[in-house]
Design an enzyme around this catalytic site. Structure first.
Site, mmCIF file in Angstrom:
data_model
loop_
_atom_site.group_PDB
_atom_site.id
_atom_site.type_symbol
_atom_site.label_atom_id
_atom_site.label_comp_id
_atom_site.label_asym_id
_atom_site.label_seq_id
_atom_site.Cartn_x
_atom_site.Cartn_y
_atom_site.Cartn_z
ATOM 1 N N GLU A 1 -6.032 -3.524 0.052
ATOM 2 C CA GLU A 1 -6.321 -4.589 1.015
ATOM 3 C C GLU A 1 -7.531 -5.427 0.620
ATOM 4 O OE1 GLU A 1 -5.503 -1.522 1.647
ATOM 5 O OE2 GLU A 1 -4.295 -1.317 3.470
ATOM 6 N N THR B 1 0.869 -1.184 0.000
ATOM 7 C CA THR B 1 0.000 0.000 0.000
ATOM 8 C C THR B 1 0.897 1.222 0.000
ATOM 9 O OG1 THR B 1 -0.039 0.076 2.387
ATOM 10 C CG2 THR B 1 -1.826 -1.112 1.335
ATOM 11 N N TRP C 1 -18.911 16.734 11.600
ATOM 12 C CA TRP C 1 -18.012 16.400 10.497
ATOM 13 C C TRP C 1 -18.469 17.062 9.205
ATOM 14 C CZ3 TRP C 1 -16.779 10.400 10.899
ATOM 15 C CH2 TRP C 1 -16.081 10.181 12.100
HETATM 16 P P1 AMP Z 1 -5.502 2.137 -2.623
HETATM 17 O O1 AMP Z 1 -5.302 1.057 -1.656
HETATM 18 O O2 AMP Z 1 -4.269 2.903 -2.941
HETATM 19 O O3 AMP Z 1 -6.229 1.655 -3.836
HETATM 20 O O4 AMP Z 1 -6.447 3.226 -1.934
HETATM 21 C C1 AMP Z 1 -7.698 2.855 -1.423
HETATM 22 C C2 AMP Z 1 -8.450 4.092 -1.021
HETATM 23 O O5 AMP Z 1 -8.755 4.901 -2.153
HETATM 24 C C3 AMP Z 1 -9.800 3.811 -0.410
HETATM 25 O O6 AMP Z 1 -9.713 3.431 0.941
HETATM 26 C C4 AMP Z 1 -10.513 5.136 -0.620
HETATM 27 O O7 AMP Z 1 -10.150 6.079 0.368
HETATM 28 C C5 AMP Z 1 -9.974 5.592 -1.948
HETATM 29 N N1 AMP Z 1 -10.931 5.244 -3.005
HETATM 30 C C6 AMP Z 1 -10.892 4.229 -3.871
HETATM 31 N N2 AMP Z 1 -11.941 4.265 -4.711
HETATM 32 C C7 AMP Z 1 -12.687 5.342 -4.361
HETATM 33 C C8 AMP Z 1 -13.909 5.918 -4.825
HETATM 34 N N3 AMP Z 1 -14.584 5.417 -5.853
HETATM 35 N N4 AMP Z 1 -14.372 7.010 -4.177
HETATM 36 C C9 AMP Z 1 -13.701 7.553 -3.140
HETATM 37 N N5 AMP Z 1 -12.550 7.056 -2.669
HETATM 38 C C10 AMP Z 1 -12.049 5.968 -3.264
#
Ligand code: AMP
Length: 549
Positions: free
Chosen positions: A337, A192, A450
């Site tokens: 994850e 990550t 919030w």
């Molecule tokens: P990653 O592990 O780098 O793919 O990041 C995951 C994170 O990206 C998630 O926990 C969200 O915070 C954000 N994320 C992924 N898809 C979306 C979406 N469609 N809308 C808003 N946030 C998203």
């Protein structure tokens, strides 16, 4: 009493074997990383699943000769392309673990994760050679570097024990029976991006990968079939290109890999040349493509759907794709994850008769869970909150393709009562549609309540003069935090602070109104293309709110 079914394990090698046997002539087309000749020839590589399978077997034999065995970690620093695809299948097929490194990470982080993963071999695309050469002296476990090219393009390199990919393929034969082993065996490792502390490794298994590939292909998910031409813009180093190299083999879809050029012009050309019907990527990529098409008055002739995820899809983007181009948007949410798919925002039958605005309201949400994922929202005491579309709390998930812990136990046990806390804050409505209101660390806490930074960003980018916007909380003596908008104007646009603030009127509760607007040339992004609020907060740490608030 047990069922009387053949206990065949779910293995990744079966995907490529299936694609070979039943979709053997379906094409895999790649934009080459090697520089094409002046007339443009040699820019595209084209072959079939049958040939990809044969070359994967050759590569697996070559890896065996290099001493690669079960559980060994084999890394890649590579774009989306046919050789990367072959590595996916050769490595996992042997029972070894493919570790896709994100080359956009800082070199120190690349070094950290390659050492942490104890990578034995690193495959490197030509364009990442300088990066590999830079980090190589710090890599303690790597025995070989394989440059992903042919003899004619093999460069001079300072990499120790450098091998040429095509030499490996040519030097081995394709006779190989994929070994059978426990489906829970590790197959792939992704780190990550880690906004705090060091990156942490998520270790997928064959079973989790296959279950995810099945679910992702479904009509209410990414909806891929043997009639599709799929172009994953999302990189194969970012959560396995959202599983598309697996789902496409599972259904026999034609695959188009875009290589390193992901600008609007390159993508549009490839979409048109190859008759792409479906694509997937983060909003930033689509912004580039839509702007390019607008500027040059271009249309899509084959594209039917785009999956948009990785960060919130701005509502204006959904409208632009659907209303101006007739391309269906599939808004999806997930995380490394989660392999990564968690929810997809497709309509239910009952929405079909609803008016357009009501349908857009559904699509703006992150969507419903796929079968295999369970989700709930909880308050700060871990108590489950109602699914009424209003209450928002920390989003927890569980399921067979969701991590239980990080590689080598980094960060301890992440689970809470068996659920994985996503770090996202969300609502869930009575129809089961989840909507992210923030990352838990980005939500703006004002007077004990919030404020969703994402909602405020979506409004800013809906203004025709704004390209991109981020909303962050600034310390406030009375309210704790107050929101400000940091925005990038369209070239030549003259929008003022007052005009942008006026644009918010009537769209939000008064106390959500941003206290200020700062216009900047560009916003900082993370290695996976998301807005980096961490960096932005750093840039604005000495910022003072206007007096009146
Ligand atoms: P990653 O592990 O780098 O793919 O990041 C995951 C994170 O990206 C998630 O926990 C969200 O915070 C954000 N994320 C992924 N898809 C979306 C979406 N469609 N809308 C808003 N946030 C998203």
């Amino acid at each position: 009493m047990q069922g009387l079914m053949i206990g065949a394990p779910l293995l990744i090698s079966d995907l490529i074997r299936h694609a070979d046997r039943h979709h053997g002539d379906a094409e895999i087309v790649s934009k080459r990383v090697e520089v094409p000749t002046k007339d443009g020839s040699g820019a595209i590589h084209r072959y079939t699943y049958r040939e990809a399978h044969a070359r994967s077997r050759r590569l697996a034999n070559a890896l065996k000769k290099l001493g690669v065995g079960a559980t060994d970690r084999i890394a890649t620093l590579a774009w989306n392309g046919y050789r990367h695809f072959e590595i996916y299948y050769a490595v996992a097929g042997l029972g070894a673990v493919i570790h896709t490194i994100n080359p956009r990470l800082f070199p120190d982080q690349v070094g950290y994760i390659a050492n942490h993963a104890e990578d034995r071999i690193v495959f490197v695309d030509l364009s990442f050679l300088p990066l590999a050469e830079k980090v190589a002296p710090a890599l303690k476990t790597v025995q070989h570097y394989v440059v992903m090219t042919d003899r004619a393009h093999m460069p001079q390199t300072s990499l120790p024990n450098a091998l040429c990919f095509e030499d490996l393929i040519e030097g081995s034969d394709d006779r190989l029976v994929w070994p059978e082993f426990d489906e829970k065996t590790a197959s792939c490792l992704c780190y990550t991006s880690g906004t705090t502390g060091n990156p942490k490794g998520v270790l997928y298994s064959h079973r989790s990968t296959i279950l995810h590939a099945y679910a992702a292909a479904l009509p209410d998910a990414l909806n891929v079939s043997a009639r599709d031409v799929v172009l994953p813009v999302v990189p194969m180093f970012h959560v396995n290109a959202w599983g598309l190299p697996y789902s496409c083999a599972l259904v026999g879809a034609k695959l188009v890999f875009p290589g390193q050029h992901l600008d609007g012009r390159s993508l549009h050309e490839l979409f048109e040349q190859e008759g792409v019907t479906m694509s997937a990527g983060v909003p930033t990529v689509w912004l580039g493509l839509l702007n390019y098409m607008k500027e040059h008055k271009l249309r899509f002739s084959s594209l039917k759907a785009v999956v948009i995820g990785g960060s919130a899809c701005p509502p204006a983007m959904i409208r632009s794709f659907q209303d101006e181009h007739g391309v269906q948007v599939i808004h999806a949410w997930g995380m490394t994850e989660m392999s990564p798919l968690g929810t997809v925002s497709t309509l239910k039958g009952k929405h079909l008769g609803a008016d357009k605005e009501a349908q857009y309201a559904v699509q703006n949400k992150q969507g419903r869970v796929l079968f295999g994922v369970d989700m709930k929202i909880v308050d700060s005491d871990g108590k489950e909150l109602p699914n009424d579309g209003k209450a928002f709390g920390d989003l927890h998930v569980k399921g067979p393709w969701i991590t239980t812990s990080y590689f080598k136990g980094e960060g301890g046990d992440p689970l809470r009562d068996g659920w994985f806390p996503t770090g996202d804050v969300a609502t869930i409505d009575p129809d089961g549609y989840m909507q992210i209101t923030d990352r838990s660390k980005d939500v703006i806490k004002s007077g004990g309540e919030w404020i969703s930074s994402i909602d405020l960003e979506n409004i800013a980018v809906a203004h025709p003069d704004i390209v991109e916007a981020a909303v962050i909380g600034i310390r406030h003596p009375k309210w704790d935090e107050r929101p400000i908008v940091v925005a990038v104007k369209k070239p030549g646009a003259g929008i003022t602070r007052e005009e942008l603030l006026k644009f918010y009127e009537g769209k939000i509760a008064k106390w959500w109104m941003p206290d200020d607007v700062a216009f900047v040339e560009q916003l900082p992004h993370t290695a996976t293309g998301k807005l980096s609020k961490l960096a932005l907060r750093g840039e604005f740490k000495d910022y003072r709110l206007p007096e009146s608030t």
